[in-house]
Design an enzyme around this catalytic site. Structure first.
Site, mmCIF file in Angstrom:
data_model
loop_
_atom_site.group_PDB
_atom_site.id
_atom_site.type_symbol
_atom_site.label_atom_id
_atom_site.label_comp_id
_atom_site.label_asym_id
_atom_site.label_seq_id
_atom_site.Cartn_x
_atom_site.Cartn_y
_atom_site.Cartn_z
ATOM 1 N N ASP A 76 81.143 84.461 30.074
ATOM 2 C CA ASP A 76 82.342 83.642 29.851
ATOM 3 C C ASP A 76 82.347 82.377 30.712
ATOM 4 O O ASP A 76 81.511 82.217 31.607
ATOM 5 C CB ASP A 76 83.619 84.473 30.097
ATOM 6 C CG ASP A 76 83.538 85.337 31.354
ATOM 7 O OD1 ASP A 76 82.650 85.088 32.199
ATOM 8 O OD2 ASP A 76 84.359 86.254 31.504
ATOM 9 N N ASN A 145 93.390 94.971 34.626
ATOM 10 C CA ASN A 145 94.087 95.374 33.400
ATOM 11 C C ASN A 145 93.123 95.885 32.332
ATOM 12 O O ASN A 145 93.478 96.000 31.165
ATOM 13 C CB ASN A 145 94.914 94.194 32.851
ATOM 14 C CG ASN A 145 94.045 92.994 32.479
ATOM 15 O OD1 ASN A 145 92.818 93.035 32.609
ATOM 16 N ND2 ASN A 145 94.666 91.924 32.023
ATOM 17 N N HIS A 147 90.312 94.402 31.358
ATOM 18 C CA HIS A 147 89.568 93.419 30.566
ATOM 19 C C HIS A 147 88.084 93.464 30.908
ATOM 20 O O HIS A 147 87.698 93.820 32.029
ATOM 21 C CB HIS A 147 90.155 92.001 30.685
ATOM 22 C CG HIS A 147 89.938 91.275 31.978
ATOM 23 N ND1 HIS A 147 90.973 90.755 32.724
ATOM 24 C CD2 HIS A 147 88.812 90.935 32.641
ATOM 25 C CE1 HIS A 147 90.477 90.138 33.787
ATOM 26 N NE2 HIS A 147 89.169 90.232 33.761
ATOM 27 N N GLU A 152 90.945 90.120 27.020
ATOM 28 C CA GLU A 152 92.185 90.657 27.582
ATOM 29 C C GLU A 152 92.715 91.780 26.696
ATOM 30 O O GLU A 152 92.271 91.943 25.564
ATOM 31 C CB GLU A 152 93.225 89.525 27.681
ATOM 32 C CG GLU A 152 92.822 88.377 28.617
ATOM 33 C CD GLU A 152 93.077 88.692 30.094
ATOM 34 O OE1 GLU A 152 93.070 89.872 30.490
ATOM 35 O OE2 GLU A 152 93.277 87.719 30.862
HETATM 36 C C1 GLP Z 1 86.963 87.958 35.726
HETATM 37 C C2 GLP Z 1 85.732 87.938 34.813
HETATM 38 C C3 GLP Z 1 85.229 89.336 34.505
HETATM 39 C C4 GLP Z 1 85.245 90.175 35.765
HETATM 40 C C5 GLP Z 1 86.655 90.362 36.259
HETATM 41 C C6 GLP Z 1 86.741 91.161 37.554
HETATM 42 O O1 GLP Z 1 88.155 87.624 35.122
HETATM 43 N N1 GLP Z 1 85.904 87.214 33.606
HETATM 44 O O2 GLP Z 1 83.922 89.239 33.956
HETATM 45 O O3 GLP Z 1 84.688 91.446 35.503
HETATM 46 O O4 GLP Z 1 87.276 89.109 36.454
HETATM 47 O O5 GLP Z 1 86.436 90.344 38.630
HETATM 48 P P1 GLP Z 1 86.182 90.829 40.106
HETATM 49 O O6 GLP Z 1 84.805 91.357 40.137
HETATM 50 O O7 GLP Z 1 86.332 89.592 40.934
HETATM 51 O O8 GLP Z 1 87.213 91.865 40.397
#
Ligand code: GLP
Length: 255
Positions: A76, A145, A147, A152
């Site tokens: 992404d 959440n 995702h 989402e």
């Molecule tokens: C972001 C990314 C995800 C990631 C998630 C968790 O929003 N788009 O790919 O898995 O957050 O992030 P973190 O590893 O910082 O908790």
């Protein structure tokens, strides 16, 4: 010692700590690349994979894994942030991994958050993944959440790479990477659930107590779009790698 069990057909490995989880995931990626030096990897951003990338960098420095022929596709990107913006996922990947291993930068792909025609650019991204032969191993994190990538809650099973609106919770969680919450873009481009499920193998890494509920919903809740990570239970080759705090709510189910 790692604890390993299968929950709803998902292979789950609980490591001693977050560093152990990073080493386990790095080991799975390195094995994939050794087995097929021309592997197509799907990569993730966020705080969670940083330790894994660090282990891979060290392995590469010791000559234990060679990324020269690897191709990568990131999950992404924020809309409106160019690749040279310090908070873009492209800049994150260049800094945290690509710039420190021998993967040629032209073999690394991140969605273009500044494309003039976002829909066309998303369709092109899907075509590029297909033309590369599809993703051999997809690395994922998980949002609080549930995702995955920026899919989402409510993201459908058949969703593909597209523009999405981020939830207030995701904006809030990701604000720590920016100077202030109002700098966090409201929209992003993300691979879809179907794009992710096309990968031949998926490795999901989650660490920390904050992820325990999301991990439980993924592994043991209903398979519903309201919890996007649960849709991974439709894939036959997923490995979930956890540290004990992230696993807390599922190890209880094992007892
Ligand atoms: C972001 C990314 C995800 C990631 C998630 C968790 O929003 N788009 O790919 O898995 O957050 O992030 P973190 O590893 O910082 O908790």
């Amino acid at each position: 010692m790692n604890q390993e069990f299968t929950l709803n057909a998902m292979r789950t490995i609980v490591c001693q700590d977050a560093q152990g989880a990073a080493k386990t995931v790095a080991g799975l990626i390195a094995d994939q690349v050794r087995q097929n030096p021309k592997s197509v990897l799907g990569l993730a951003t966020g705080g969670t994979p940083v330790a894994t990338y660090q282990v891979l960098i060290e392995m590469a420095r010791r000559g234990e894994v060679d990324f020269r022929q690897v191709t990568s596709f990131n999950l992404d990107e924020y809309i409106g942030l160019a690749g040279d913006h310090p908070q873009s996922f492209r800049a994150f990947m260049d800094e945290q991994l690509f710039g420190q291993i021998n993967i040629p930068i032209e073999q690394t792909f991140v969605p273009d958050g500044c494309a003039s025609d976002i829909d066309a650019s998303c369709a092109r991204y899907e075509a590029m993944i297909r033309d590369a032969g599809g993703i051999d191993m997809q690395l994922l994190g998980i949002g609080h959440n549930g995702h995955i990538a920026f899919n989402e809650p409510g993201s459908e099973f058949d969703s593909r790479t597209r523009q999405v609106e981020l939830t207030a919770e995701t904006i809030d969680k990701n604000a720590r990477f920016f100077d202030s919450p109002d700098q966090v873009p409201r929209h992003a481009i993300t691979m879809g659930i179907a794009t992710i499920l096309d990968a031949r193998q998926i490795v999901l890494l989650a660490t920390g107590a904050g992820k325990a509920d999301a991990v439980r919903n993924m592994l043991a809740g209903p398979v519903v779009a309201a919890h996007p990570a649960s849709l991974l239970r439709n894939h036959s080759h997923v490995t979930v790698v956890l540290d004990p705090p992230a696993a807390a709510a599922v190890t209880e189910l094992q007892q």
